[in-house]
Design a protein around this motif. Structure first.
Motif, PDB file in Angstrom:
ATOM      1  N   LEU A  89      -0.007  -4.040   8.520  1.00 36.57           N
ATOM      2  CA  LEU A  89       0.551  -4.653   7.297  1.00 36.57           C
ATOM      3  C   LEU A  89       1.914  -5.237   7.742  1.00 36.57           C
ATOM      4  O   LEU A  89       2.703  -5.160   8.451  1.00 36.57           O
ATOM      5  CB  LEU A  89       0.747  -3.650   6.375  1.00 36.57           C
ATOM      6  CG  LEU A  89      -0.405  -2.646   6.070  1.00 36.57           C
ATOM      7  CD1 LEU A  89       0.011  -1.356   5.251  1.00 36.57           C
ATOM      8  CD2 LEU A  89      -1.282  -3.313   5.173  1.00 36.57           C
ATOM      9  N   ALA A  90       2.489  -6.216   6.733  1.00 35.36           N
ATOM     10  CA  ALA A  90       3.644  -7.024   7.009  1.00 35.36           C
ATOM     11  C   ALA A  90       4.369  -7.093   5.720  1.00 35.36           C
ATOM     12  O   ALA A  90       3.733  -7.421   4.607  1.00 35.36           O
ATOM     13  CB  ALA A  90       3.541  -8.144   7.860  1.00 35.36           C
ATOM     14  N   ASN A  91       5.689  -7.225   5.574  1.00 38.06           N
ATOM     15  CA  ASN A  91       6.194  -7.609   4.581  1.00 38.06           C
ATOM     16  C   ASN A  91       6.351  -6.671   3.220  1.00 38.06           C
ATOM     17  O   ASN A  91       5.563  -6.859   2.242  1.00 38.06           O
ATOM     18  CB  ASN A  91       6.116  -8.971   3.987  1.00 38.06           C
ATOM     19  CG  ASN A  91       6.768 -10.165   5.011  1.00 38.06           C
ATOM     20  OD1 ASN A  91       6.792  -9.749   6.349  1.00 38.06           O
ATOM     21  ND2 ASN A  91       6.935 -11.313   4.797  1.00 38.06           N
ATOM     22  N   LYS A  92       6.875  -5.362   3.464  1.00 41.49           N
ATOM     23  CA  LYS A  92       6.856  -4.540   2.339  1.00 41.49           C
ATOM     24  C   LYS A  92       7.545  -5.202   1.111  1.00 41.49           C
ATOM     25  O   LYS A  92       8.477  -5.838   1.390  1.00 41.49           O
ATOM     26  CB  LYS A  92       7.627  -3.469   2.673  1.00 41.49           C
ATOM     27  CG  LYS A  92       7.714  -2.111   1.656  1.00 41.49           C
ATOM     28  CD  LYS A  92       6.764  -1.150   1.709  1.00 41.49           C
ATOM     29  CE  LYS A  92       6.930  -0.092   0.729  1.00 41.49           C
ATOM     30  NZ  LYS A  92       5.802   0.822   0.757  1.00 41.49           N
ATOM     31  N   ARG A  93       6.764  -5.186   0.099  1.00 48.95           N
ATOM     32  CA  ARG A  93       7.405  -6.087  -1.220  1.00 48.95           C
ATOM     33  C   ARG A  93       8.568  -4.934  -1.761  1.00 48.95           C
ATOM     34  O   ARG A  93       8.562  -3.682  -1.744  1.00 48.95           O
ATOM     35  CB  ARG A  93       6.225  -5.865  -2.398  1.00 48.95           C
ATOM     36  CG  ARG A  93       5.115  -6.812  -2.038  1.00 48.95           C
ATOM     37  CD  ARG A  93       4.086  -6.676  -3.466  1.00 48.95           C
ATOM     38  NE  ARG A  93       3.360  -7.970  -3.193  1.00 48.95           N
ATOM     39  CZ  ARG A  93       2.173  -7.358  -2.734  1.00 48.95           C
ATOM     40  NH1 ARG A  93       1.688  -6.022  -2.683  1.00 48.95           N
ATOM     41  NH2 ARG A  93       1.124  -8.264  -2.656  1.00 48.95           N
ATOM     42  N   CYS A  94       9.674  -5.622  -2.106  1.00 52.66           N
ATOM     43  CA  CYS A  94      10.986  -5.161  -2.394  1.00 52.66           C
ATOM     44  C   CYS A  94      11.211  -5.054  -3.828  1.00 52.66           C
ATOM     45  O   CYS A  94      11.096  -6.093  -4.356  1.00 52.66           O
ATOM     46  CB  CYS A  94      12.286  -5.636  -1.631  1.00 52.66           C
ATOM     47  SG  CYS A  94      12.059  -5.377   0.207  1.00 52.66           S
ATOM     48  N   LEU A 139      -2.213  -0.203  -1.410  1.00 51.06           N
ATOM     49  CA  LEU A 139      -1.770   1.088  -1.249  1.00 51.06           C
ATOM     50  C   LEU A 139      -0.466   1.153  -0.789  1.00 51.06           C
ATOM     51  O   LEU A 139       0.463   2.129  -1.445  1.00 51.06           O
ATOM     52  CB  LEU A 139      -2.442   1.966  -0.250  1.00 51.06           C
ATOM     53  CG  LEU A 139      -2.307   3.531  -0.052  1.00 51.06           C
ATOM     54  CD1 LEU A 139      -2.591   4.334  -1.102  1.00 51.06           C
ATOM     55  CD2 LEU A 139      -3.359   3.973   1.058  1.00 51.06           C
ATOM     56  N   LEU A 140       0.082   0.312   0.256  1.00 47.95           N
ATOM     57  CA  LEU A 140       1.471   0.391   0.591  1.00 47.95           C
ATOM     58  C   LEU A 140       2.237  -0.715  -0.027  1.00 47.95           C
ATOM     59  O   LEU A 140       3.321  -0.808   0.687  1.00 47.95           O
ATOM     60  CB  LEU A 140       1.403   0.434   2.142  1.00 47.95           C
ATOM     61  CG  LEU A 140       1.024   1.667   2.797  1.00 47.95           C
ATOM     62  CD1 LEU A 140      -0.371   2.129   2.720  1.00 47.95           C
ATOM     63  CD2 LEU A 140       1.448   1.764   4.355  1.00 47.95           C
ATOM     64  N   ASP A 141       1.651  -1.186  -0.921  1.00 50.86           N
ATOM     65  CA  ASP A 141       2.612  -2.614  -1.651  1.00 50.86           C
ATOM     66  C   ASP A 141       2.911  -3.497  -0.431  1.00 50.86           C
ATOM     67  O   ASP A 141       4.270  -3.731  -0.643  1.00 50.86           O
ATOM     68  CB  ASP A 141       3.574  -1.840  -2.284  1.00 50.86           C
ATOM     69  CG  ASP A 141       4.112  -2.804  -3.350  1.00 50.86           C
ATOM     70  OD1 ASP A 141       3.503  -3.547  -3.756  1.00 50.86           O
ATOM     71  OD2 ASP A 141       5.115  -2.422  -3.967  1.00 50.86           O
ATOM     72  N   ALA A 142       2.066  -3.990   0.356  1.00 46.01           N
ATOM     73  CA  ALA A 142       2.603  -4.859   1.243  1.00 46.01           C
ATOM     74  C   ALA A 142       2.084  -6.245   0.946  1.00 46.01           C
ATOM     75  O   ALA A 142       1.195  -6.452   0.020  1.00 46.01           O
ATOM     76  CB  ALA A 142       2.003  -4.783   2.811  1.00 46.01           C
ATOM     77  N   GLU A 143       2.816  -7.352   1.370  1.00 43.77           N
ATOM     78  CA  GLU A 143       2.588  -8.714   1.059  1.00 43.77           C
ATOM     79  C   GLU A 143       1.252  -9.352   1.788  1.00 43.77           C
ATOM     80  O   GLU A 143       0.345  -9.906   1.095  1.00 43.77           O
ATOM     81  CB  GLU A 143       3.613  -9.730   1.485  1.00 43.77           C
ATOM     82  CG  GLU A 143       3.775 -11.036   0.755  1.00 43.77           C
ATOM     83  CD  GLU A 143       4.819 -11.976   0.941  1.00 43.77           C
ATOM     84  OE1 GLU A 143       4.708 -13.069   0.785  1.00 43.77           O
ATOM     85  OE2 GLU A 143       5.812 -11.309   1.526  1.00 43.77           O
ATOM     86  N   TYR A 144       0.995  -8.860   2.992  1.00 43.23           N
ATOM     87  CA  TYR A 144       0.041  -9.309   3.905  1.00 43.23           C
ATOM     88  C   TYR A 144      -0.652  -7.968   4.518  1.00 43.23           C
ATOM     89  O   TYR A 144      -0.026  -6.951   4.875  1.00 43.23           O
ATOM     90  CB  TYR A 144       0.492 -10.179   5.128  1.00 43.23           C
ATOM     91  CG  TYR A 144       1.165 -11.344   4.525  1.00 43.23           C
ATOM     92  CD1 TYR A 144       0.312 -12.247   3.811  1.00 43.23           C
ATOM     93  CD2 TYR A 144       2.686 -11.534   4.540  1.00 43.23           C
ATOM     94  CE1 TYR A 144       1.252 -13.669   3.272  1.00 43.23           C
ATOM     95  CE2 TYR A 144       3.245 -12.502   4.149  1.00 43.23           C
ATOM     96  CZ  TYR A 144       2.640 -13.628   3.483  1.00 43.23           C
ATOM     97  OH  TYR A 144       3.174 -14.756   3.025  1.00 43.23           O
ATOM     98  N   ALA A 145      -1.907  -8.008   4.805  1.00 45.71           N
ATOM     99  CA  ALA A 145      -2.626  -7.017   5.583  1.00 45.71           C
ATOM    100  C   ALA A 145      -3.885  -7.757   6.380  1.00 45.71           C
ATOM    101  O   ALA A 145      -4.159  -8.647   5.902  1.00 45.71           O
ATOM    102  CB  ALA A 145      -3.111  -6.030   4.550  1.00 45.71           C
ATOM    103  N   ALA A 146      -4.137  -7.091   7.580  1.00 49.20           N
ATOM    104  CA  ALA A 146      -5.230  -7.597   8.296  1.00 49.20           C
ATOM    105  C   ALA A 146      -6.004  -6.707   9.045  1.00 49.20           C
ATOM    106  O   ALA A 146      -5.186  -5.489   9.363  1.00 49.20           O
ATOM    107  CB  ALA A 146      -4.803  -8.865   9.321  1.00 49.20           C
ATOM    108  N   LEU A 147      -7.261  -6.814   9.328  1.00 49.63           N
ATOM    109  CA  LEU A 147      -7.752  -5.923  10.437  1.00 49.63           C
ATOM    110  C   LEU A 147      -8.558  -6.650  11.262  1.00 49.63           C
ATOM    111  O   LEU A 147      -9.412  -7.507  10.894  1.00 49.63           O
ATOM    112  CB  LEU A 147      -8.789  -4.991   9.415  1.00 49.63           C
ATOM    113  CG  LEU A 147      -9.270  -3.592  10.464  1.00 49.63           C
ATOM    114  CD1 LEU A 147      -9.621  -2.572   9.134  1.00 49.63           C
ATOM    115  CD2 LEU A 147     -10.528  -3.856  10.894  1.00 49.63           C
ATOM    116  N   GLY A 148      -8.509  -6.217  12.421  1.00 50.91           N
ATOM    117  CA  GLY A 148      -9.072  -7.131  13.624  1.00 50.91           C
ATOM    118  C   GLY A 148     -10.124  -6.099  14.407  1.00 50.91           C
ATOM    119  O   GLY A 148      -9.595  -4.808  14.861  1.00 50.91           O
TER     120      GLY A 148
END
Length: 386
Positions: A135-140, A41-50
């Motif tokens: 989320l981390a590293n929004k794709r550019c 959805l947010l076009d991120a390179e990494y995602a996680a949920l703890g």
């Protein structure tokens, strides 16, 4: 830190993400769907949920964008420290241009991917923080050296909506699992009661018949022989009751071994325990959502139970094959068969109602083909995951 309105283009994506979450009932499946949906959805390179535990760590931690090999190399689950702890403790969003420059940043393991821009939100149900999604590293679209494209206020608004519904989905999944645990406990109690009643009656009859045979041994050997044959028959029935109960009470190894291995193991057990030949084969089956795998297992068990206990077959074949993105289960026996219409009229369903309910509950379907003297074929089809 303020959040902007959700753009119209994001509403359809949010809707798709929410629908994907609603398709699952198992906690692990819900967590994975949330993470994958947020990343896409947010076009991120990494995602996680703890999901935190009560000891400063995480009871569950699901990632997207990291390979299995990379995840193994990273090592143990993270502790609740730094920015993760801030989200869990204060229940506040965290949107950073560079997480590494934040004073709360405490580094990461050597194998951990390098991250810069960061967006994290708590997943909360009222005042209870159920977890944290980030989320981390929004794709550019352009190299980062040419254009800054970190997470925006609109991204935060989208993730906030997703996090609110994730809390609902996670709460529902937990309630479902708790309900299932209670159902399993009730089912085990029922089986224990049935085992006690059935085997106790058989053993009581066995004892009386043996006593009668002993009394007849001298004055009527032929009658005593008949009584001893009855002893042997009762002993065999008691052993059958015990074998069936052990198979039903044996905990399924779905989580550890998967559906194919679990069905294969149960077929081996039944093949040894019964005179009928029980054969299992499978081809091309992909891993399915946990709820679908459990439904397939329970239907297979019910069909096997019906065939071996009621139909007197010489052979039972279980097949599990890939069917589109889902799977097709088939349990066929060469036993006595029955008239499905007559069974329904007489109110004796042989577990058919519960099997259909299980199939319908995971979006699948069940068909039954049988006739007196023609054996029985039960097929269950389930769709693939989201």
């Amino acid at each position: 830190m303020t959040t902007g309105p959700v753009p119209p283009s994001g509403l359809a994506a949010v809707s798709e993400a929410l629908l994907a979450m609603s398709r699952h009932l198992e906690v692990r499946d819900v967590l994975k769907t949330i993470v994958v949906s947020a990343r896409d959805l947010l076009d991120a390179e990494y995602a996680a949920l703890g999901v935190p535990d009560d000891h400063g760590g995480f009871a569950q931690f699901v990632v997207a964008g990291v390979s299995d090999e990379q995840w193994k190399a990273i090592g143990p689950l993270p502790r609740q420290h730094g920015i993760l702890a801030a989200m869990l403790r204060d229940a506040t969003p965290q949107r950073l241009a560079d997480v590494r420059a934040d004073p709360r940043f405490e580094g990461w393991p050597e194998a951990h991917p390098d991250m810069s821009d960061f967006l994290g939100l708590p997943v909360a149900d009222g005042d209870e923080v159920l977890g944290a999604i980030f989320l981390a590293n929004k794709r550019c679209p352009l190299p980062r050296t040419e254009r800054d494209c970190g997470f925006t206020a609109e991204d935060e608004a989208l993730l906030s909506i997703l996090a609110q519904h994730a809390a609902i989905a996670l709460t529902n999944a937990r309630l479902y699992e708790r309900s299932r645990e209670l159902t399993i406990a009730g089912e085990r109690a029922r089986l224990a009661h049935e085992l006690h009643d059935a085997v106790s009656q058989k053993l009581f009859s066995l004892r009386l018949t043996a006593q009668a045979a002993a009394a007849l041994l001298r004055r009527d050997p032929d009658r005593a022989r008949e009584e001893l044959q009855q002893v042997a028959a009762l002993a065999a029935e008691a052993a059958e009751e015990l074998r069936a109960a052990v198979v039903e009470l044996r905990p399924a190894a779905l989580d550890e071994d998967g559906l194919v291995a679990t069905l294969r193991a149960q077929a081996r057990v039944l093949d040894r325990a019964h005179s009928a030949r029980v054969v299992f084969r499978s081809s091309g089956v992909r891993a399915l959502p946990a709820a679908q795998e459990e439904a397939l297992l329970r239907v297979a068990q019910e069909a096997l139970h019906n065939a071996l206990r009621h139909a007197g077959p010489t052979r039972v074949d279980i097949t599990l094959d890939r069917h589109g993105q889902g799977a097709l289960l088939r349990v066929a026996d060469d036993g006595t068969g029955f008239d499905p219409t007559a069974v329904r009229r007489a109110g004796r369903h042989l577990g058919l109602v519960s099997m259909r309910d299980r199939a319908n509950g995971v979006g699948g379907g069940l068909t039954v083909e049988s006739a007196p003297g023609k054996g029985t074929v039960i097929e269950m089809e389930v769709p693939g995951g989201a």
